[in-house]
Design a protein around this motif. Structure first.
Motif, PDB file in Angstrom:
ATOM      1  N   ALA A  85       0.597  -1.348  -0.210  1.00 47.62           N
ATOM      2  CA  ALA A  85      -0.169  -0.113   0.057  1.00 47.62           C
ATOM      3  C   ALA A  85       1.101   1.344  -0.057  1.00 47.62           C
ATOM      4  N   ASP A  86       2.544   0.461   0.711  1.00 48.19           N
ATOM      5  CA  ASP A  86       2.679   2.275   0.901  1.00 48.19           C
ATOM      6  C   ASP A  86       3.711   2.527  -0.407  1.00 48.19           C
ATOM      7  N   VAL A  87       3.815   1.827  -1.518  1.00 50.25           N
ATOM      8  CA  VAL A  87       4.352   1.535  -2.578  1.00 50.25           C
ATOM      9  C   VAL A  87       3.497   1.982  -3.492  1.00 50.25           C
ATOM     10  N   ILE A  88       2.167   1.337  -3.596  1.00 54.86           N
ATOM     11  CA  ILE A  88       1.025   2.855  -4.277  1.00 54.86           C
ATOM     12  C   ILE A  88       0.860   4.138  -4.202  1.00 54.86           C
ATOM     13  N   GLY A  89       0.959   3.740  -2.873  1.00 54.04           N
ATOM     14  CA  GLY A  89       0.508   5.231  -2.031  1.00 54.04           C
ATOM     15  C   GLY A  89      -1.011   5.320  -2.137  1.00 54.04           C
ATOM     16  N   HIS A  90      -1.659   4.467  -1.691  1.00 53.32           N
ATOM     17  CA  HIS A  90      -3.019   4.273  -0.440  1.00 53.32           C
ATOM     18  C   HIS A  90      -2.841   3.755   0.499  1.00 53.32           C
ATOM     19  N   PRO A  91      -3.664   4.880   1.673  1.00 62.18           N
ATOM     20  CA  PRO A  91      -3.934   5.208   2.841  1.00 62.18           C
ATOM     21  C   PRO A  91      -3.910   3.810   3.058  1.00 62.18           C
ATOM     22  N   VAL A  92      -3.603   2.440   5.019  1.00 66.89           N
ATOM     23  CA  VAL A  92      -4.562   1.411   4.380  1.00 66.89           C
ATOM     24  C   VAL A  92      -5.145   2.210   5.749  1.00 66.89           C
ATOM     25  N   ARG A  93      -6.200   1.219   6.942  1.00 61.07           N
ATOM     26  CA  ARG A  93      -6.718   2.146   8.135  1.00 61.07           C
ATOM     27  C   ARG A  93      -7.548   0.386   8.428  1.00 61.07           C
ATOM     28  N   VAL A  94      -7.155   0.412   9.755  1.00 59.88           N
ATOM     29  CA  VAL A  94      -7.919  -0.424  10.745  1.00 59.88           C
ATOM     30  C   VAL A  94      -9.133   0.045  11.740  1.00 59.88           C
ATOM     31  N   ASP A  95     -10.074  -0.354  12.046  1.00 61.33           N
ATOM     32  CA  ASP A  95     -10.897   0.135  13.456  1.00 61.33           C
ATOM     33  C   ASP A  95     -10.925  -1.674  13.701  1.00 61.33           C
ATOM     34  N   SER A  96     -10.125  -1.982  15.110  1.00 57.89           N
ATOM     35  CA  SER A  96     -11.216  -2.911  15.356  1.00 57.89           C
ATOM     36  C   SER A  96     -11.074  -2.608  17.141  1.00 57.89           C
ATOM     37  N   ALA A  97     -12.035  -3.700  17.778  1.00 60.72           N
ATOM     38  CA  ALA A  97     -11.782  -4.057  18.971  1.00 60.72           C
ATOM     39  C   ALA A  97     -11.866  -5.076  20.097  1.00 60.72           C
ATOM     40  N   PRO A  98     -11.816  -5.978  20.668  1.00 57.53           N
ATOM     41  CA  PRO A  98     -11.740  -7.315  20.998  1.00 57.53           C
ATOM     42  C   PRO A  98     -12.765  -7.407  21.063  1.00 57.53           C
ATOM     43  N   GLY A  99     -13.802  -8.102  20.921  1.00 55.09           N
ATOM     44  CA  GLY A  99     -15.100  -9.105  20.831  1.00 55.09           C
ATOM     45  C   GLY A  99     -16.280  -8.450  19.443  1.00 55.09           C
ATOM     46  N   ARG A 100     -15.614  -7.300  18.919  1.00 56.18           N
ATOM     47  CA  ARG A 100     -16.122  -6.453  18.379  1.00 56.18           C
ATOM     48  C   ARG A 100     -16.003  -6.693  16.614  1.00 56.18           C
ATOM     49  N   GLY A 101     -14.758  -7.671  16.078  1.00 57.32           N
ATOM     50  CA  GLY A 101     -14.163  -8.019  14.777  1.00 57.32           C
ATOM     51  C   GLY A 101     -13.158  -6.594  14.547  1.00 57.32           C
ATOM     52  N   THR A 136     -12.414  -4.478  10.615  1.00 55.97           N
ATOM     53  CA  THR A 136     -12.444  -3.686   9.228  1.00 55.97           C
ATOM     54  C   THR A 136     -10.824  -3.168   9.188  1.00 55.97           C
ATOM     55  N   PHE A 137     -10.499  -3.370   7.849  1.00 52.02           N
ATOM     56  CA  PHE A 137      -9.234  -3.583   7.492  1.00 52.02           C
ATOM     57  C   PHE A 137      -9.953  -2.753   6.601  1.00 52.02           C
ATOM     58  N   SER A 138      -9.337  -1.572   5.608  1.00 56.17           N
ATOM     59  CA  SER A 138      -9.844  -0.982   3.972  1.00 56.17           C
ATOM     60  C   SER A 138      -8.591   0.184   3.934  1.00 56.17           C
ATOM     61  N   ILE A 139      -8.877   0.169   1.783  1.00 50.08           N
ATOM     62  CA  ILE A 139      -7.646   0.892   1.243  1.00 50.08           C
ATOM     63  C   ILE A 139      -8.813   1.887   1.250  1.00 50.08           C
ATOM     64  N   ASP A 140      -7.383   3.397   0.713  1.00 48.17           N
ATOM     65  CA  ASP A 140      -8.730   3.804  -0.155  1.00 48.17           C
ATOM     66  C   ASP A 140      -7.251   4.139  -1.029  1.00 48.17           C
ATOM     67  N   VAL A 141      -9.290   3.800  -2.036  1.00 51.73           N
ATOM     68  CA  VAL A 141      -7.710   3.726  -3.922  1.00 51.73           C
ATOM     69  C   VAL A 141      -8.926   5.204  -4.303  1.00 51.73           C
ATOM     70  N   PRO A 142      -7.959   5.594  -4.875  1.00 50.97           N
ATOM     71  CA  PRO A 142      -8.313   6.914  -6.246  1.00 50.97           C
ATOM     72  C   PRO A 142      -8.978   6.627  -7.164  1.00 50.97           C
ATOM     73  N   LEU A 143     -10.945   7.608  -7.309  1.00 52.61           N
ATOM     74  CA  LEU A 143     -11.555   6.686  -8.603  1.00 52.61           C
ATOM     75  C   LEU A 143     -10.849   7.633  -9.979  1.00 52.61           C
ATOM     76  N   GLY A 144     -11.327   6.310 -10.659  1.00 55.56           N
ATOM     77  CA  GLY A 144     -10.736   7.010 -12.346  1.00 55.56           C
ATOM     78  C   GLY A 144     -11.674   6.874 -12.662  1.00 55.56           C
TER      79      GLY A 144
END
Length: 511
Positions: free
Chosen positions: A334-350, A352-360
């Motif tokens: 993701a760093d190579v292609i310049g796309h931010p990676v995000r994580v949202d998680s907590a024990p017992g709540r599952g 979410t891993f996401s990546i932001d990609v430019p629209l074309g």
């Protein structure tokens, strides 16, 4: 200097002047008796020049306050004498020079300071140490690469085993055809994985250059569904991949590798519930997220999980054997292609891993393979293709593929007399597909060039090679030939043949 005679003094000055190192003579009380020119030039921090009789503490204070020295080591615990404050120091000067200071006691109680230039030796030692560290890092990277390859290739291999069994036990032709199609996708995924892993091996060397293009996200989502659907079902999970017609700007292979790592982790660490892949627009970007109902991750580990070989505590001890490379690979890509990676998680709540990609712009997106196949179906009928491939099995497989597309295949068995061979062809080729390395050390581009020199109307050519050396590939392209890397994908071959024959402006090598 009064205790020395004039001849002694003159002899001392002449001797010291001839020495390349800086030398100074101090009295037992630490006052300067004499210094040679090399010493005076190096410690040129006095407006009126370095004067005899100066005490060492005052000398050091004046030199340090002048900014001439940027770093000064501490003197030894037991100096040679009360005035020998210089001995045992390493001085780094503002011009980058590095000197060591050594002290010697004379028979009559004086002290000699020898100032030696060790700049080159120090830099050489640092270079050797850096080379040693680089070698160790390369060895570590090789081991890590092999482990990563084993880790990532097991996924599609496991899929193949299941699909082969499904194909053997299929009760209908339709069921068998679906299994064969899924097997073909798994093989393509393994090919892409090998290519991606090779790129990972080059990340540390900074040699990974992404190929950013505009394409429809659906092409990746469909492959992810085929790749992970059976794995989710085996664990009793519901895998939902929401369709999307969005066009995005990214590197197709690297982005798929990132999402595959996210999805593989989600299934691995989810025991009950579901895994969802979906997209949401955020301004000019598309956020592609992988959501799961798994065990979740404590926020204090949200950064550490992207570190190499990191695994969260003992709770994962009984999980599938994971080397902790997936998220590290995803983040680095993701760093190579310049796309931010995000994580949202907590024990017992599952998680979410996401990546932001430019629209074309969909007007500039690459057409999906099924759409291309339908659009150009039958357009090759009646054309002739000259195949230059001396491997009998590869030539046979390629011939069968081209003939299914309605192409007349021509072959050459000998490259000794190109003029006679071309004259014996049954038809004039419309396109040439050539292996790079042919029998007898002959190179495909040379043969293609010789053939085109003999034809009344030269025809375009594609060069195929298993060698992924960037310099070699670029040299072939510089000669005006598009390059395909073995194993050749039939849809990819069909696309590039269409472009070469009917839309050559889309092929930079021949444009």
């Amino acid at each position: 200097m009064s205790q020395y005679g004039d001849d002694d003094q003159r002899f001392a000055f002449e001797t010291l002047a001839a020495i390349g190192h800086g030398v100074a003579l101090w009295s037992a009380e630490g006052r300067l008796r004499l210094a040679n020119p090399a010493f005076r030039r190096r410690f040129d921090a006095f407006p009126g020049g370095l004067e005899d009789g100066i005490a060492q503490p005052l000398f050091l204070d004046a030199v340090e306050r002048s900014g001439l020295i940027v770093s000064s080591g501490q003197p030894p615990a037991d100096p040679l004498g009360p005035g020998d404050l210089l001995s045992g120091r390493t001085l780094i000067f503002s011009d980058g020079a590095i000197f060591t200071i050594d002290g010697f006691a004379t028979a009559n109680g004086d002290l000699v300071t020898l100032c030696r230039d060790v700049t080159e030796a120090t830099r050489n030692a640092r270079a050797l140490e850096k080379a040693r560290e680089t070698a160790q890092q390369a060895d570590h990277m090789k081991s890590r690469f092999l482990r990563a390859a084993n880790h990532d290739l097991r996924q599609p291999l496991a899929s193949l085993k299941i699909l082969i069994y499904t194909c053997i036990t299929a009760l209908t032709d339709e069921e068998r055809a679906q299994a064969l199609h899924a097997m073909d996708v798994s093989v393509q995924i393994m090919e892409d994985l090998l290519g991606a892993l090779l790129n990972i091996g080059q990340l540390d060397a900074g040699r990974v250059t992404p190929t950013i293009q505009t394409f429809q996200l659906s092409s990746i989502l469909d492959r992810l569904k085929l790749q992970f659907d059976h794995q989710a079902r085996e664990k009793g999970l519901t895998l939902t991949i929401l369709p999307s017609k969005a066009a995005i700007e990214s590197d197709r292979a690297l982005l798929e590798r990132i999402l595959a790592n996210f999805l593989g982790n989600a299934i691995r660490y989810t025991d009950l519930g579901r895994v969802l892949v979906g997209c949401r627009r955020h301004g000019k970007t598309l956020r592609i997220g992988v959501y799961d109902t798994g065990c979740g991750i404590d926020p204090r580990f949200h950064e550490a999980i992207f570190d190499e070989f990191f695994r969260v505590g003992g709770e994962q001890r009984d999980r599938q054997h994971s080397l902790g490379l997936g998220l590290n690979i995803a983040k680095r890509l993701a760093d190579v292609i310049g796309h931010p990676v995000r994580v949202d998680s907590a024990p017992g709540r599952g998680s979410t891993f996401s990546i932001d990609v430019p629209l074309g712009d969909i007007l500039y997106s690459n057409v999906g393979e099924p759409e291309i196949n339908e659009r150009i179906g039958g357009e090759f009928a009646g054309l002739a293709c000259l195949v230059l491939e001396d491997d009998v099995y590869l030539r046979s497989a390629l011939t069968a593929l081209l003939e299914r597309w309605g192409i007349r295949v021509l072959t050459i068995d000998s490259f000794d007399d190109i003029a006679a061979t071309v004259g014996a062809l049954e038809a004039t080729p419309d396109i040439i597909i050539s292996d790079y390395r042919l029998r007898g050390g002959v190179e495909g581009p040379d043969v293609v060039g010789a053939i085109n020199d003999l034809l009344e109307q030269p025809c375009p050519a594609i060069v195929v090679t298993a060698d992924t050396n960037p310099a070699l590939i670029q040299s072939i392209r510089d000669q005006g030939y598009p390059v395909m890397i073995k194993p050749v994908s039939p849809p990819g071959l069909r696309v590039i043949m269409h472009n070469i024959l009917f839309e050559p402006e889309l092929v930079p090598e021949i444009a």
